[in-house]
Write a protein that holds these residues in place. Structure first.
Motif, mmCIF file in Angstrom:
data_model
loop_
_atom_site.group_PDB
_atom_site.id
_atom_site.type_symbol
_atom_site.label_atom_id
_atom_site.label_comp_id
_atom_site.label_asym_id
_atom_site.label_seq_id
_atom_site.Cartn_x
_atom_site.Cartn_y
_atom_site.Cartn_z
ATOM 1 N N GLU A 1 -8.043 -2.273 -7.374
ATOM 2 C CA GLU A 1 -9.270 -1.611 -6.513
ATOM 3 C C GLU A 1 -9.827 -2.535 -5.686
ATOM 4 N N GLN A 2 -10.185 -3.632 -5.849
ATOM 5 C CA GLN A 2 -10.520 -4.486 -4.932
ATOM 6 C C GLN A 2 -9.375 -5.006 -3.747
ATOM 7 N N LEU A 3 -8.189 -5.073 -4.194
ATOM 8 C CA LEU A 3 -7.182 -5.338 -3.042
ATOM 9 C C LEU A 3 -7.282 -4.317 -2.222
ATOM 10 N N LYS A 4 -7.363 -3.178 -2.550
ATOM 11 C CA LYS A 4 -7.444 -1.847 -1.513
ATOM 12 C C LYS A 4 -8.887 -1.951 -0.687
ATOM 13 N N THR A 5 -9.904 -2.141 -1.317
ATOM 14 C CA THR A 5 -11.271 -1.926 -0.374
ATOM 15 C C THR A 5 -11.393 -3.193 0.357
ATOM 16 N N SER A 6 -10.806 -4.333 0.156
ATOM 17 C CA SER A 6 -10.867 -5.635 0.948
ATOM 18 C C SER A 6 -9.722 -5.526 1.940
ATOM 19 N N GLY A 7 -9.010 -4.402 1.897
ATOM 20 C CA GLY A 7 -7.863 -4.467 3.249
ATOM 21 C C GLY A 7 -6.838 -5.676 2.634
ATOM 22 N N ALA A 8 -6.787 -6.218 1.497
ATOM 23 C CA ALA A 8 -5.516 -7.168 1.024
ATOM 24 C C ALA A 8 -4.153 -6.561 1.013
ATOM 25 N N ASN B 1 0.788 -1.091 -0.124
ATOM 26 C CA ASN B 1 0.207 -0.026 -0.113
ATOM 27 C C ASN B 1 0.808 1.162 -0.123
ATOM 28 N N GLU C 1 -9.403 -3.323 -11.723
ATOM 29 C CA GLU C 1 -10.566 -3.638 -11.041
ATOM 30 C C GLU C 1 -9.675 -4.535 -9.758
ATOM 31 N N ARG C 2 -8.863 -5.300 -10.331
ATOM 32 C CA ARG C 2 -8.162 -6.274 -9.348
ATOM 33 C C ARG C 2 -7.424 -5.383 -8.233
#
Length: 252
Positions: free
Chosen positions: A211-218, A189, A208-209
């Motif tokens: 963006e999903q890593l960010k929103t999911s806290g991954a 991050n 999108e991948r």
């Protein structure tokens, strides 16, 4: 590694923010002297660790300036007396993002300079500067993009793959006490991730991948990634393979 921290020196590129700042801070916390190389200065490390921290203002995207700095004696003076010297080639850029026809030649040249030319120049200069009795360990901060292609990232993929292959070839040389590994730190991050998420789908179809890593806290934090890189660089296992993924490394 059984070498006392006071006998270790570390050079960290791009030390003013993100992963580089975390690497520099954690090394200093372990009593390792650090030389930071970046265009700017770190806002606080100089005050907190005045006795063990130094930095040089250096535009890592300008190979002639890097060459001129290396022609001086700053690097040799920093490593003098060390039993082990670490180089963390951390600085990098993901730009230009987009299909080939959208890439400005100047941006391509800058990326190749920051991501490839400067790390290789520093590596060879350090191998020459380190005293004969000392060990040299070179950490290229690589990426999963070095090992898998992404649309819109042709320059980033190519430059990170260059670091991987450089490590593979150097490992085949008849080196003295020198170890090298190109390590992918995972998805960290940092500001680079913000740059990626600010791209358009047309320029980077995989957005999108991320963006999903960010929103999911991954996303991995810079501190966690730095800890893994440092632990590995100081371990007896470092250099046993020329490329590695931090996510596959055992916990210290």
């Amino acid at each position: 590694m059984s070498i006392p921290p006071a006998a270790i020196r570390a050079i960290v590129t791009g030390h003013t923010r993100g992963l580089g700042a975390a690497i520099a801070a954690q090394l200093l916390q372990r009593d390792v002297a650090v030389l930071g190389l970046s265009r700017g200065a770190h806002p606080s490390l100089g005050n907190e660790y005045a006795n063990r921290f130094s930095e040089a203002s250096l535009d890592l995207s300008d190979p002639p300036r890097v060459e001129a700095w290396l022609a001086g004696d700053a690097l040799r003076r920093f490593v003098d007396g060390a039993s082990c010297v670490l180089l963390f080639n951390n600085a990098g850029t993901v730009d230009p993002i987009g299909p080939l026809a959208t890439q400005a030649p100047a941006a391509v040249a800058r990326a190749v300079a920051v991501n490839v030319a400067t790390p290789l120049m520093l590596a060879s200069a350090l191998a020459q500067a380190v005293p004969d009795a000392a060990e040299c360990r070179i950490v290229h901060v690589s990426s999963g993009a070095a090992r898998g292609a992404y649309a819109g990232w042709s320059v980033y993929c190519a430059t990170k793959a260059a670091l991987d292959h450089h490590a593979r070839a150097v490992a085949l040389d008849a080196n003295r006490a020198l170890r090298i590994c190109s390590v992918a730190p995972g998805v960290v991050n940092t500001d680079m991730q913000a740059t990626i998420r600010a791209s358009s789908r047309e320029r980077f179809p995989s957005i999108e991948r991320f963006e999903q890593l960010k929103t999911s806290g991954a996303l991995t934090t810079p501190d966690a990634a730095a800890r893994k890189l440092i632990d590995y660089a100081l371990s007896d296992a470092f250099g046993s393979t020329p490329t590695a993924d931090a996510r596959d490394l055992p916990a210290a």
